[in-house]
Design a protein around this motif. Structure first.
Motif, PDB file in Angstrom:
ATOM      1  N   THR A 183      19.381  35.578  -7.930  1.00 38.74           N
ATOM      2  CA  THR A 183      18.679  35.409  -9.207  1.00 38.74           C
ATOM      3  C   THR A 183      17.947  34.074  -9.250  1.00 38.74           C
ATOM      4  O   THR A 183      16.799  33.990  -9.724  1.00 38.74           O
ATOM      5  N   ILE A 184      18.588  33.017  -8.745  1.00 39.76           N
ATOM      6  CA  ILE A 184      17.938  31.703  -8.691  1.00 39.76           C
ATOM      7  C   ILE A 184      16.698  31.758  -7.804  1.00 39.76           C
ATOM      8  O   ILE A 184      15.647  31.208  -8.147  1.00 39.76           O
ATOM      9  N   ALA A 185      16.826  32.432  -6.658  1.00 35.21           N
ATOM     10  CA  ALA A 185      15.681  32.547  -5.746  1.00 35.21           C
ATOM     11  C   ALA A 185      14.528  33.290  -6.409  1.00 35.21           C
ATOM     12  O   ALA A 185      13.357  32.904  -6.268  1.00 35.21           O
ATOM     13  N   VAL A 186      14.835  34.361  -7.142  1.00 30.83           N
ATOM     14  CA  VAL A 186      13.787  35.124  -7.830  1.00 30.83           C
ATOM     15  C   VAL A 186      13.067  34.249  -8.848  1.00 30.83           C
ATOM     16  O   VAL A 186      11.828  34.228  -8.904  1.00 30.83           O
ATOM     17  N   LEU A 187      13.820  33.523  -9.665  1.00 30.55           N
ATOM     18  CA  LEU A 187      13.200  32.651 -10.667  1.00 30.55           C
ATOM     19  C   LEU A 187      12.385  31.549 -10.009  1.00 30.55           C
ATOM     20  O   LEU A 187      11.330  31.151 -10.523  1.00 30.55           O
ATOM     21  N   THR A 188      12.864  31.052  -8.859  1.00 24.67           N
ATOM     22  CA  THR A 188      12.114  30.017  -8.136  1.00 24.67           C
ATOM     23  C   THR A 188      10.780  30.560  -7.647  1.00 24.67           C
ATOM     24  O   THR A 188       9.734  29.909  -7.786  1.00 24.67           O
ATOM     25  N   PHE A 189      10.797  31.773  -7.078  1.00 20.09           N
ATOM     26  CA  PHE A 189       9.548  32.387  -6.622  1.00 20.09           C
ATOM     27  C   PHE A 189       8.580  32.606  -7.788  1.00 20.09           C
ATOM     28  O   PHE A 189       7.360  32.393  -7.653  1.00 20.09           O
ATOM     29  N   LEU A 190       9.105  33.025  -8.929  1.00 21.38           N
ATOM     30  CA  LEU A 190       8.243  33.239 -10.093  1.00 21.38           C
ATOM     31  C   LEU A 190       7.646  31.920 -10.589  1.00 21.38           C
ATOM     32  O   LEU A 190       6.461  31.873 -10.966  1.00 21.38           O
ATOM     33  N   GLN A 191       8.450  30.868 -10.579  1.00 21.81           N
ATOM     34  CA  GLN A 191       7.934  29.572 -11.035  1.00 21.81           C
ATOM     35  C   GLN A 191       6.893  29.030 -10.067  1.00 21.81           C
ATOM     36  O   GLN A 191       5.899  28.433 -10.485  1.00 21.81           O
ATOM     37  N   TRP A 192       7.134  29.204  -8.769  1.00 27.30           N
ATOM     38  CA  TRP A 192       6.118  28.810  -7.797  1.00 27.30           C
ATOM     39  C   TRP A 192       4.813  29.576  -8.047  1.00 27.30           C
ATOM     40  O   TRP A 192       3.715  29.005  -7.973  1.00 27.30           O
ATOM     41  N   GLY A 193       4.968  30.873  -8.315  1.00 26.49           N
ATOM     42  CA  GLY A 193       3.778  31.676  -8.584  1.00 26.49           C
ATOM     43  C   GLY A 193       3.029  31.208  -9.812  1.00 26.49           C
ATOM     44  O   GLY A 193       1.790  31.144  -9.817  1.00 26.49           O
ATOM     45  N   HIS A 211       9.743  26.204 -32.321  1.00 30.93           N
ATOM     46  CA  HIS A 211      10.727  26.189 -33.420  1.00 30.93           C
ATOM     47  C   HIS A 211      11.710  27.353 -33.307  1.00 30.93           C
ATOM     48  O   HIS A 211      12.207  27.869 -34.314  1.00 30.93           O
ATOM     49  N   THR A 212      11.991  27.767 -32.060  1.00 31.66           N
ATOM     50  CA  THR A 212      12.845  28.936 -31.824  1.00 31.66           C
ATOM     51  C   THR A 212      13.951  28.629 -30.819  1.00 31.66           C
ATOM     52  O   THR A 212      15.128  28.846 -31.094  1.00 31.66           O
ATOM     53  N   PHE A 213      13.582  28.156 -29.647  1.00 30.06           N
ATOM     54  CA  PHE A 213      14.548  27.880 -28.579  1.00 30.06           C
ATOM     55  C   PHE A 213      14.709  26.366 -28.431  1.00 30.06           C
ATOM     56  O   PHE A 213      13.731  25.664 -28.156  1.00 30.06           O
ATOM     57  N   ARG A 214      15.924  25.902 -28.578  1.00 30.65           N
ATOM     58  CA  ARG A 214      16.212  24.493 -28.341  1.00 30.65           C
ATOM     59  C   ARG A 214      16.842  24.344 -26.956  1.00 30.65           C
ATOM     60  O   ARG A 214      17.639  25.173 -26.522  1.00 30.65           O
ATOM     61  N   TYR A 215      16.486  23.262 -26.285  1.00 34.56           N
ATOM     62  CA  TYR A 215      17.124  22.949 -25.003  1.00 34.56           C
ATOM     63  C   TYR A 215      16.855  21.482 -24.675  1.00 34.56           C
ATOM     64  O   TYR A 215      16.024  20.826 -25.318  1.00 34.56           O
ATOM     65  N   HIS A 216      17.595  20.972 -23.684  1.00 30.56           N
ATOM     66  CA  HIS A 216      17.383  19.599 -23.239  1.00 30.56           C
ATOM     67  C   HIS A 216      16.966  19.653 -21.774  1.00 30.56           C
ATOM     68  O   HIS A 216      17.788  19.966 -20.903  1.00 30.56           O
ATOM     69  N   PRO A 217      15.713  19.387 -21.463  1.00 28.42           N
ATOM     70  CA  PRO A 217      15.214  19.588 -20.091  1.00 28.42           C
ATOM     71  C   PRO A 217      16.034  18.865 -19.027  1.00 28.42           C
ATOM     72  O   PRO A 217      16.396  19.466 -18.011  1.00 28.42           O
ATOM     73  N   ASP A 218      16.338  17.590 -19.251  1.00 23.85           N
ATOM     74  CA  ASP A 218      17.024  16.808 -18.219  1.00 23.85           C
ATOM     75  C   ASP A 218      18.491  17.203 -18.093  1.00 23.85           C
ATOM     76  O   ASP A 218      18.987  17.427 -16.985  1.00 23.85           O
ATOM     77  N   TYR A 219      19.187  17.296 -19.227  1.00 18.86           N
ATOM     78  CA  TYR A 219      20.623  17.593 -19.157  1.00 18.86           C
ATOM     79  C   TYR A 219      20.872  19.010 -18.660  1.00 18.86           C
ATOM     80  O   TYR A 219      21.724  19.236 -17.781  1.00 18.86           O
ATOM     81  N   ASP A 220      20.149  19.986 -19.188  1.00 20.97           N
ATOM     82  CA  ASP A 220      20.351  21.376 -18.776  1.00 20.97           C
ATOM     83  C   ASP A 220      20.064  21.558 -17.284  1.00 20.97           C
ATOM     84  O   ASP A 220      20.803  22.245 -16.577  1.00 20.97           O
ATOM     85  N   THR A 221      18.991  20.923 -16.813  1.00 20.21           N
ATOM     86  CA  THR A 221      18.628  21.056 -15.401  1.00 20.21           C
ATOM     87  C   THR A 221      19.633  20.346 -14.508  1.00 20.21           C
ATOM     88  O   THR A 221      20.002  20.860 -13.439  1.00 20.21           O
ATOM     89  N   LEU A 250      22.828  19.824 -15.121  1.00 20.18           N
ATOM     90  CA  LEU A 250      24.057  20.611 -15.085  1.00 20.18           C
ATOM     91  C   LEU A 250      23.862  21.868 -14.234  1.00 20.18           C
ATOM     92  O   LEU A 250      24.762  22.270 -13.483  1.00 20.18           O
ATOM     93  N   PHE A 251      22.675  22.463 -14.331  1.00 19.88           N
ATOM     94  CA  PHE A 251      22.390  23.653 -13.540  1.00 19.88           C
ATOM     95  C   PHE A 251      22.463  23.351 -12.039  1.00 19.88           C
ATOM     96  O   PHE A 251      23.139  24.052 -11.282  1.00 19.88           O
ATOM     97  N   THR A 275      26.770  23.158  -6.636  1.00 18.77           N
ATOM     98  CA  THR A 275      27.653  22.499  -5.678  1.00 18.77           C
ATOM     99  C   THR A 275      29.059  23.084  -5.648  1.00 18.77           C
ATOM    100  O   THR A 275      29.882  22.655  -4.823  1.00 18.77           O
ATOM    101  N   ILE A 276      29.385  24.045  -6.524  1.00 13.24           N
ATOM    102  CA  ILE A 276      30.742  24.596  -6.518  1.00 13.24           C
ATOM    103  C   ILE A 276      30.890  25.763  -5.551  1.00 13.24           C
ATOM    104  O   ILE A 276      31.964  26.352  -5.466  1.00 13.24           O
ATOM    105  N   ILE A 277      29.849  26.078  -4.809  1.00 12.99           N
ATOM    106  CA  ILE A 277      29.946  27.167  -3.837  1.00 12.99           C
ATOM    107  C   ILE A 277      31.074  26.922  -2.830  1.00 12.99           C
ATOM    108  O   ILE A 277      31.819  27.852  -2.498  1.00 12.99           O
ATOM    109  N   PRO A 278      31.272  25.687  -2.308  1.00 11.79           N
ATOM    110  CA  PRO A 278      32.421  25.454  -1.411  1.00 11.79           C
ATOM    111  C   PRO A 278      33.756  25.782  -2.062  1.00 11.79           C
ATOM    112  O   PRO A 278      34.662  26.318  -1.403  1.00 11.79           O
TER     113      PRO A 278
END
Length: 483
Positions: free
Chosen positions: A38-48, A271-281, A283-284, A289-292
């Motif tokens: 899913t991450i790879a798909v979103l990355t490809f879409l953002q690159w596009g 005025h609909t979706f709130r988020y914090h660009p730096d903190y959310d990214t 944490l994402f 890093t928890i894959i191990p």
């Protein structure tokens, strides 16, 4: 998880580097495959979208819409997962296989109902066009149904089927975007309509994933009577601690984000979706890093600890001698300690490596200074969160449901209170709440596990149903009277 264990044990029996590498790769694919795809798909879409020079506001609306559907669908899924898993396990154990498919229908209704309850205030109170709200709802419902089918695919041990479903759904999404002239069309549309078109393409891919999983559910359960759809509901009363464990863990995972969305540096999209660009990214990326931990936990538990665990419980349940029970318990505890230490060491070294390489990552990915400042604390937080999850699962292995519940409650309540109290202090304190909450929860969970497992035989015998002893006494008196 026994199905994974059998396959891993076969791979590790062959003392070859290639076999072990294949086993670890297999584990990563099963534990993290859908997430990474899913991450790879979103990355490809953002690159596009970058390639087609699509407006930044369109990209922002598209990404935050998906983020909301994923976050809140995961909250619903994690909250119900443990109770439903316990119920399904009992159905398999008692041979009532025909009720498993019926439960999936009931669970789908519950999750979709909860999704509607969460979506309705959002749709009524936000100024974004109502037709866009309906598109978000469609993706929200699709994601909730995917997690339901995800759960049943793991129950039937169709692990690779899950990976295939996400892969082909994601592949179709990427192909549709790149083959059709979607980029030029999105660029020519207003912000909301452009984001809606992108969201529609992504939803179509997820719908393919949903239909794939649904098809295999039908194959796995050809007999699907619907008379017992709500059997799992009574388990919420029978095992409320399992329900609370899931709720506390899911809330603890995201409550810091929700609070910080209203803090310094947060963004309000239309005025609909709130988020914090730096903190959310931050944490994402830290969660990657928890894959191990996920890999090490599955490999360690399923190939080494599990054998000792079942030896101990075999002696307890099949009438082993006291010496056999005590000796097998000592061996089980020793192996458990070794595997938990190995897990902490593996995850700790990987987290430390990422911390050391952070300056390089900043250069490669052109991260902002604020984002760079947040990464160390979010990495520490995610390190502790991974151990909270691991210890909670180990508590459940020994049926210490109260221990798992208290561990996740500490995680949630400390994260919530500290993040709320530290919010007025500004950006420099972001992430401290979840790092402290997860660390204290991990500490409690570890101490509780050591104490509980040390008296595992005592807890097993004292947790017998009182009716068991009553019936045993009645049988004894009856037999004595006859003699």
């Amino acid at each position: 998880m026994a199905g994974i264990g059998f396959q891993l044990q076969k791979m590790f029996q062959e003392d070859y580097f290639s076999s072990r590498a294949k086993a670890y790769g297999f584990t990563i694919l099963l534990t993290s495959g859908p997430w990474l795809i899913t991450i790879a798909v979103l990355t490809f879409l953002q690159w596009g979208m970058n390639y087609y020079n699509i407006d930044l506001r369109t990209r922002e609306l598209f990404v935050v819409s998906i983020s909301y559907t994923f976050i809140f669908s995961q909250v619903i899924y994690f909250s119900l997962q443990l109770v439903v898993t316990r119920y399904i396990a009992d159905l398999f154990y008692t041979g009532k296989i025909e009720d498993v498919a019926a439960t999936s229908v009931g669970l789908a209704k519950v999750t979709c109902g909860l999704a509607l309850i969460l979506w309705l205030p959002f749709a009524l109170l936000t100024p974004i066009p109502f037709w866009y709200d309906w598109l978000v709802l469609l993706l929200f419902l699709v994601m909730n149904l995917i997690w339901v089918l995800f759960l049943y695919s793991t129950a039937t041990k169709e692990y690779m089927n899950i990976v295939y479903a996400f892969f082909f759904g994601g592949l179709i999404t990427v192909v549709v975007f790149w083959v059709l002239p979607i980029g030029d069309l999105v660029r020519s549309l207003p912000v909301i309509k452009g984001a809606a078109l992108m969201l529609g393409i992504f939803t179509f891919g997820m719908l393919v994933t949903l239909l794939w999983l649904l098809y295999h559910l039908f194959i796995s359960f050809p007999d699907r009577p619907l008379h017992n759809q709500w059997g799992f509901v009574r388990y919420t009363y029978k095992y409320p601690d399992l329900l609370l464990t899931g709720v506390f863990y899911s809330l603890g995972l995201w409550v810091s984000n929700w609070i910080i969305w209203f803090g310094e540096g947060s963004v309000n999209v239309l005025h609909t979706f709130r988020y914090h660009p730096d903190y959310d990214t931050a944490l994402f990326w830290s969660f990657l890093t928890i894959i191990p931990t996920m890999m090490t936990f599955i490999v360690s538990i399923e190939t080494r600890f599990y054998k000792k665990y079942w030896t101990f419980y075999g002696f307890v349940n099949e009438g082993g001698s006291l010496d056999q029970i005590q000796e097998s318990k000592k061996v089980m505890i020793r192996v458990l300690k070794e595997e938990v230490i190995r897990l902490i060491r593996t995850q700790g070294l990987f987290t430390l490596l990422v911390l050391l390489l952070l300056p390089r990552f900043v250069t490669w990915f052109e991260w902002s200074a604020d984002f760079f400042e947040l990464m160390p604390i979010t990495l520490v937080a995610v390190f502790s969160i991974s151990l909270v999850l691991t210890l909670s699962l180990l508590h459940l292995y020994f049926d210490d449901r109260r221990g798992a519940c208290i561990t996740t409650f500490i995680f949630f309540i400390i994260t919530f209170v500290l993040t709320l109290l530290l919010l007025p202090l500004g950006f420099d304190w972001y992430g401290v709440g979840i790092a402290v909450g997860a660390s204290l929860s991990f500490t409690y969970g570890g101490l509780r596990l050591i104490s509980y497992v040390g008296e595992a035989d005592f807890h097993i015998f004292t947790k017998r149903d009182p009716k068991y002893y009553q019936n045993s006494l009645e049988r004894f008196i009856s037999n004595f009277s006859k003699k």
